[in-house]
Design an enzyme around this catalytic site. Structure first.
Site, PDB file in Angstrom:
ATOM      1  N   VAL A  45       5.224 -33.707-113.117  1.00  0.00           N
ATOM      2  CA  VAL A  45       5.989 -33.974-111.857  1.00  0.00           C
ATOM      3  C   VAL A  45       7.374 -34.118-111.939  1.00  0.00           C
ATOM      4  CG1 VAL A  45       4.559 -35.988-111.369  1.00  0.00           C
ATOM      5  CG2 VAL A  45       5.655 -35.130-109.773  1.00  0.00           C
ATOM      6  N   LYS A  46       6.701 -35.241-113.536  1.00  0.00           N
ATOM      7  CA  LYS A  46       8.365 -36.280-113.846  1.00  0.00           C
ATOM      8  C   LYS A  46       9.771 -35.673-114.863  1.00  0.00           C
ATOM      9  CE  LYS A  46       6.104 -39.956-113.438  1.00  0.00           C
ATOM     10  NZ  LYS A  46       6.258 -41.161-113.787  1.00  0.00           N
ATOM     11  N   ASP A  47       9.422 -34.388-114.748  1.00  0.00           N
ATOM     12  CA  ASP A  47      10.227 -33.639-114.754  1.00  0.00           C
ATOM     13  C   ASP A  47      11.709 -34.083-114.128  1.00  0.00           C
ATOM     14  OD1 ASP A  47       8.737 -32.520-117.116  1.00  0.00           O
ATOM     15  OD2 ASP A  47       9.140 -30.432-116.400  1.00  0.00           O
ATOM     16  N   GLY A  50      12.983 -36.928-113.981  1.00  0.00           N
ATOM     17  CA  GLY A  50      13.964 -36.562-115.828  1.00  0.00           C
ATOM     18  C   GLY A  50      14.792 -36.430-115.096  1.00  0.00           C
ATOM     19  N   GLN A 146      11.944 -47.022-114.740  1.00  0.00           N
ATOM     20  CA  GLN A 146      11.482 -45.840-113.476  1.00  0.00           C
ATOM     21  C   GLN A 146      10.261 -46.903-113.074  1.00  0.00           C
ATOM     22  OE1 GLN A 146       7.768 -43.866-114.546  1.00  0.00           O
ATOM     23  NE2 GLN A 146       6.885 -44.796-116.143  1.00  0.00           N
TER      24      GLN A 146
END
Length: 306
Positions: A45-47, A50, A146
């Site tokens: 999910v962190k795509d 980023g 973050q």
């Protein structure tokens, strides 16, 4: 067929998996929906984060073509930033506590990043401290951070959450998701609450996390669990927190692979356990949404799937 020119173009638009009482003890006519974020090109999910952080960095002038991006991470945010940085030819340095999986660190290095380890005993707080020191000493560097950056929840408010409403509508009963940095949960929850005022918001944490009143301590489930309260929860009416043991999380991670072919990380197993408990305490016909944050391949050395 979608034709892309960079891997960044493949971020998002992930499918939703529907679970019923066929394989799990879900009440009659109820369902659990899982957004399969492990199918993003960087495996998590962190795509989305980023892509959003670097995009906003360029818009605000915090990032230029000469910038070095520095970030403390358990791994997935680093992988995402490194993946997106390739398109812009940016250098990346990530500070990772030693306890986190070697696979994630290897993936970051494969994508061109420099990985610096901090002692496990210092937790993510030690990685944050080291990252700030590096940012002060390296010219033209940018530290998105973050854990404090409002762009973290904003990334999911503007990308993940609208997809969910488009796919599932506004009849959801509960949103149940893991909390690490808190961005995915807070951004998605805020968007859903604005459109579905009655929706229940349930955060998921491992044992050894503090959100449910526990003491900070060690746990093997990666990617969720906090040592401090995320700053993104202000004015967010959370209905409760579900604390999941390593044993429960790992057990359901294996079940998801064997029963459904879903090769996901242990935070997904924990999220599914919590979603299942939520579905069981709700009336029949309820619709529970959860997020499967990342893919299994970065945890194979942990022996979870044996």
């Amino acid at each position: 067929m979608m034709i892309i020119t960079t891997m960044q173009d493949a971020i998002g638009r992930t499918p939703v998996f529907k679970f019923t009482n066929k394989d799990y003890p879900i009440p009659l006519n109820s369902a659990i929906y899982a957004k399969l974020e492990h199918l993003n090109p960087g495996g998590s999910v962190k795509d989305r984060l980023g892509q959003y952080l670097i995009g906003e960095g360029f818009k605000t002038g915090k990032i230029t073509s000469k910038t070095t991006i520095i970030e403390p991470t358990a791994g997935n945010t680093g992988i995402a930033l490194a993946l997106v940085a390739i398109k812009h030819h940016l250098k990346t340095i990530f500070v990772v506590p030693e306890k986190f999986s070697t696979e994630k660190q290897q993936i970051m290095r494969a994508l061109g990043a420099l990985v610096i380890n901090t002692p496990t005993s210092e937790g993510i707080s030690g990685a944050i401290k080291k990252s700030k020191e590096l940012a002060e000493s390296i010219p033209d560097s940018y530290l998105p951070l973050q854990f404090e950056n409002p762009d973290n929840p904003a990334a999911y408010y503007h990308t993940l959450a609208p997809e969910i409403v488009q796919e599932l509508g506004t009849n959801l009963t509960s949103f149940v998701a893991g909390i690490g940095s808190g961005g995915t949960f807070a951004g998605t929850a805020r968007y859903l609450k604005e459109r579905i005022p009655a929706i229940r918001l349930i955060g998921v944490e491992p044992e050894g996390s503090i959100l449910n009143g526990g003491e900070p301590g060690p746990h093997e489930i990666e990617g969720i669990g906090v040592e401090f309260i995320p700053p993104f929860f202000e004015n967010l009416d959370i209905d409760g927190f579900e604390t999941i043991s390593d044993e429960e999380g790992f057990s359901y991670t294996r079940k998801l692979a064997k029963k459904n072919g879903l090769l996901v990380g242990s935070s997904s197993g924990a999220a599914f356990v919590a979603a299942l408990k939520e579905a069981q305490r709700l009336p029949e016909g309820s619709q529970v949404l959860t997020i499967f944050p990342d893919v299994a391949d970065r945890y194979l050395s942990k022996g979870i799937y044996l």
